[in-house]
Design a protein around this motif. Sequence first.
Motif: not given
Length: 594
Positions: A371-379
């Motif tokens: 989820f850290s990757l989802l929020f960071g890389s997703g944005s």
Amino acid sequence: MTIYLKERFGYFFNNRWLVFVAAMWIQTCAGIGYLFGSISPVIKISLNYNQKQIARLGVAKDLGDSVGFLAGTLCEILPLWAALFVGAIQNFIGYGWVWLIVTRRTAPLPLWAMCILIFVGTNGETYFNTAALVSCVQNFPKSRGPVVGILKGFAGLGGAILTQIYAVIHSPDHASLIFMIAVAPAMVIIALMFIIRPVGGHRQVRPSDGLSFSFVYSICLLLASYLMGVMIVEDVVDVSQNVTVIFTAILFVILIIPIVIPIYLSFTQEPRVVPEEEALLSQSGDQGPGRSEHDYGQEIIFSEVEEEKPKGVDLLPALERQKRIAQLQVRLAQAAAEGAVRTKRRRGPRRGEDFTLVQALIKADFWLMFFSLLFGSGSGLTVIDNLGQMSQSLGYDDTHVFVSMISIWNFLGRIGGGYFSEIIVRDNAYPRHAAMAVAQVVMAFGHFFFAMGWPGAMYIGTLLVGLGYGAHWAIVPAAASELFGLKNFGALYNFLTIANPAGSLVFSGLIASSIYDREAEKQAQQPHEGRLNLASVLTSFLNMDEPLKCEGTICFFLTSLIMSGLCIVAAVLSMILVYRTKTVYANLYGRSRT
């Protein structure tokens, strides 16, 4: 003399630096997804698509680039060369068929079939990524940060490199770029696929490895600077074809230079192993990557070591402390053999050991990372996907300058993320995700600049978001291999990459696009009827009409603020992971400091 040369060529072919350099070249073929913006106009014109239909192909491209379950599974079952070959075939068939359709050499297909072809073609990248990363993190188990950062950096630069190569062709038929995307990666992969493999790299440790990595870093910075300079020159000046050929020839020279490392090591130095590093690896092998499930099943865990350990042991020097604990383990082993000490068998791996994907999915650390990757890389991917509209809304006509810039910053972020996260774990035995938290805070500032729309904000925001986004893809694979092992790294890595399209689908496909359309309708004096909800968003997404245009800071103001907040949330999740894994990293890397 013949025997000597044969021996030296054997050293060269089995040198881990040769595998690393070949993996760099392969990774340049793993950036074909970044060329979609260059091939989509010719597809749009040839097949008479509108922008919404091209957007569907873009979604298929993002999914193909990130969904790598099959690649991860095949890399565990098949030899890596076979997995690479499968990826090359997928790339060739997918984009080759698209080229046949665009050039009218075969009958056109419906949109859903074109999406499948784009997905299949781009999905070949996941095989290139997985095979390169799996082989190199196994060959460089104690230098995962630099290795992953450099490899992912070359993937980020792949689009710029292939674009420069295409400039030499100078074909008036822009469909030939699709042909090059179909053929060139397949040729490179087939030429190099037998080199990409584990070669027992942990036994090839040399004191000169640090200097070798510094040399590769220098080449990476030179390559990024050169490509940036060439882009600026070709954009500002109308260069001749001969100058373009010279630019591309210099690019090839820079790409080939790293091969001097394995040549020098193989033909001028004797193979050697650093004894203390080998000893360290053999010790860490008891609780580190690379062990079989059979070993885990037969292992006896002496939990009594901590209970029986004298209180003063922790105050002793490191070598003396390890000696005392080793002696205590020997005594406990003898007692266990005689039945005097209760032993218990391990029910599952601990952090730092080899996990299967199913075992990792029930761990909180894995989901914190996801989820850290989802929020960071997703944005970050949301910015990349909407950079053209963002720059146009702020009044910039030349949008491809920002696309090129964010590719360079993305590359430097991957290189820098691997380098600085390695300093954190090597020099301080501290969790690698501390570097990711810093990168996510940097991205939060970048999104804030986008929201404000100040003069020059596009340049600053592109810089900060590009660096932070790139750092994710150097830090996360290395951290995943450290916490969950190397044995099933391919499956673990490809599951984590799902965070990228998932974040893009939610943040770009729903949040950014719906807010943009609402503001565009306001400006066009066509207010939304009723309240914005999921049904209206999906209806708008499936609508085939030409999208409205929005102008001004307001177009992405709210979206950018939301992205900034999500990056702060991602940084908090990363720091929670840091807190939970401090002991793991102290055990993994604390020994190398003593």
